[in-house]
Design an enzyme around this catalytic site. Structure first.
Site, PDB file in Angstrom:
ATOM      1  N   GLY A  68       0.844  -1.116   0.013  1.00  0.00           N
ATOM      2  CA  GLY A  68      -0.201   0.118  -0.034  1.00  0.00           C
ATOM      3  C   GLY A  68       0.830   1.249   0.059  1.00  0.00           C
ATOM      4  O   GLY A  68       2.098   1.203   0.493  1.00  0.00           O
ATOM      5  N   GLN A  73       3.044   9.916   1.613  1.00  0.00           N
ATOM      6  CA  GLN A  73       4.215   9.191   1.501  1.00  0.00           C
ATOM      7  C   GLN A  73       5.046   9.818   0.498  1.00  0.00           C
ATOM      8  O   GLN A  73       6.331   9.331   0.377  1.00  0.00           O
ATOM      9  CB  GLN A  73       4.195   7.848   1.367  1.00  0.00           C
ATOM     10  CG  GLN A  73       3.458   7.141   2.754  1.00  0.00           C
ATOM     11  CD  GLN A  73       3.473   5.385   2.742  1.00  0.00           C
ATOM     12  OE1 GLN A  73       2.576   4.948   2.305  1.00  0.00           O
ATOM     13  NE2 GLN A  73       4.703   4.907   3.315  1.00  0.00           N
ATOM     14  N   CYS A 115       6.382  -0.325   6.827  1.00  0.00           N
ATOM     15  CA  CYS A 115       5.847   0.953   6.316  1.00  0.00           C
ATOM     16  C   CYS A 115       6.964   1.276   5.439  1.00  0.00           C
ATOM     17  O   CYS A 115       8.191   1.378   5.795  1.00  0.00           O
ATOM     18  CB  CYS A 115       5.603   2.002   7.098  1.00  0.00           C
ATOM     19  SG  CYS A 115       5.185   3.432   6.549  1.00  0.00           S
ATOM     20  N   LEU A 116       6.732   1.491   3.978  1.00  0.00           N
ATOM     21  CA  LEU A 116       7.828   2.166   3.185  1.00  0.00           C
ATOM     22  C   LEU A 116       8.264   3.580   3.697  1.00  0.00           C
ATOM     23  O   LEU A 116       9.617   3.896   3.290  1.00  0.00           O
ATOM     24  CB  LEU A 116       6.890   2.632   1.881  1.00  0.00           C
ATOM     25  CG  LEU A 116       6.560   1.139   1.252  1.00  0.00           C
ATOM     26  CD1 LEU A 116       5.689   1.548  -0.105  1.00  0.00           C
ATOM     27  CD2 LEU A 116       7.663   0.249   0.791  1.00  0.00           C
ATOM     28  N   HIS A 157      -3.832   0.425   7.965  1.00  0.00           N
ATOM     29  CA  HIS A 157      -2.591   1.229   7.785  1.00  0.00           C
ATOM     30  C   HIS A 157      -2.521   2.535   6.972  1.00  0.00           C
ATOM     31  O   HIS A 157      -2.131   3.564   7.340  1.00  0.00           O
ATOM     32  CB  HIS A 157      -1.713  -0.006   7.381  1.00  0.00           C
ATOM     33  CG  HIS A 157      -0.203   0.652   7.220  1.00  0.00           C
ATOM     34  ND1 HIS A 157       0.919   0.327   7.884  1.00  0.00           N
ATOM     35  CD2 HIS A 157       0.501   1.405   6.453  1.00  0.00           C
ATOM     36  CE1 HIS A 157       1.889   0.911   7.526  1.00  0.00           C
ATOM     37  NE2 HIS A 157       1.640   1.710   6.442  1.00  0.00           N
ATOM     38  N   GLU A 158      -3.039   2.231   6.067  1.00  0.00           N
ATOM     39  CA  GLU A 158      -3.270   3.192   4.741  1.00  0.00           C
ATOM     40  C   GLU A 158      -4.144   4.610   5.153  1.00  0.00           C
ATOM     41  O   GLU A 158      -3.903   5.713   5.075  1.00  0.00           O
ATOM     42  CB  GLU A 158      -3.666   2.885   3.469  1.00  0.00           C
ATOM     43  CG  GLU A 158      -2.737   1.796   2.746  1.00  0.00           C
ATOM     44  CD  GLU A 158      -1.158   2.125   2.919  1.00  0.00           C
ATOM     45  OE1 GLU A 158      -1.014   3.587   2.853  1.00  0.00           O
ATOM     46  OE2 GLU A 158      -0.446   1.207   2.903  1.00  0.00           O
ATOM     47  N   HIS A 161      -2.573   6.572   7.601  1.00  0.00           N
ATOM     48  CA  HIS A 161      -1.640   7.548   7.148  1.00  0.00           C
ATOM     49  C   HIS A 161      -2.407   8.805   6.790  1.00  0.00           C
ATOM     50  O   HIS A 161      -1.863  10.061   6.819  1.00  0.00           O
ATOM     51  CB  HIS A 161      -1.111   6.992   5.633  1.00  0.00           C
ATOM     52  CG  HIS A 161       0.328   6.301   5.784  1.00  0.00           C
ATOM     53  ND1 HIS A 161       1.388   6.801   6.292  1.00  0.00           N
ATOM     54  CD2 HIS A 161       0.485   5.043   5.332  1.00  0.00           C
ATOM     55  CE1 HIS A 161       2.352   6.014   6.188  1.00  0.00           C
ATOM     56  NE2 HIS A 161       1.950   4.862   5.866  1.00  0.00           N
TER      57      HIS A 161
HETATM   58 ZN   LIG Z   1       2.930   2.917   5.649  1.00  0.00          ZN
END
Ligand SMILES: [Zn+2]
Length: 192
Positions: A68, A73, A115-116, A157-158, A161
């Site tokens: 995701g 991000q 997480c990226l 999670h998204e 964000h």
């Molecule tokens: Zn993330």
């Protein structure tokens, strides 16, 4: 329009590619930047530029091997995220959520999460086993979708964000402080 690459075509001479034709891979913003901890603005324009942005977000996510990616991000404070729980294997698993909200949850799961924006940090994170989101699609039409397991985790999670929340906020204070301390060290060493 951003020019991405200038190249010499054997017959046509100097040419360039720009981001209206070719996908653009954005650099991913890492933990520490304010945009990641700021609630994002709703998506209000459902047009070609949103489609292009979403295509670029998928490319960026796949290039980083993510499941995701949320717009903050890549530095855009916009309530928009893309998800593919199949990691690019199944085209029908591609999901675009604009203005998503988790409206129902059920059960619990505690699995490793990453997480990226916090590369190389993973931790067991408690999430609902099942989650239902309500969101707008690329045409601005509202829909609801339920997911289980990894998909439910990605929904949570998204959408987190998009309200400026990171997965480390779900960890114990001890664990979270340890991750933050390691990141501070990496920042000092110029490795973050
Ligand atoms: Zn993330």
């Amino acid at each position: 329009m951003t020019i991405l690459r200038v190249f010499r075509h054997p017959a046509k001479g100097w040419r360039y590619t720009h981001n209206r034709l070719s996908p653009m891979i954005y650099p991913i913003i890492k933990y520490g930047q304010q945009v990641l901890e700021t609630p994002a603005a709703p998506v209000t324009q459902f047009d070609g530029s949103l489609e292009k942005l979403v295509a670029d977000m998928f490319e960026t996510m796949y290039a980083a091997n993510g499941v995701g990616l949320a717009a903050p991000q890549i530095g855009l404070s916009l309530k928009l995220c893309v998800i593919d729980a199949s990691c690019g294997k199944d085209p029908s698993a591609r999901l675009v959520l604009a203005n998503p909200e988790v409206i129902a949850t059920e059960g619990d799961q505690a699995e490793e999460e990453g997480c990226l924006s916090l590369p190389d940090f993973r931790a067991k994170t408690l999430r609902p086993l099942r989650a239902t989101v309500r969101a707008h699609n690329l045409s601005g039409r509202e829909f609801t979708l339920s997911g289980e397991g990894l998909l439910a985790r990605a929904f949570c999670h998204e959408t987190d964000h998009l309200v400026g929340k990171l997965f480390i906020s779900h960890l114990s204070r001890l664990k979270r402080d340890s991750i933050k301390r390691q990141i501070r060290k990496m920042v000092k060493a110029g490795e973050w």
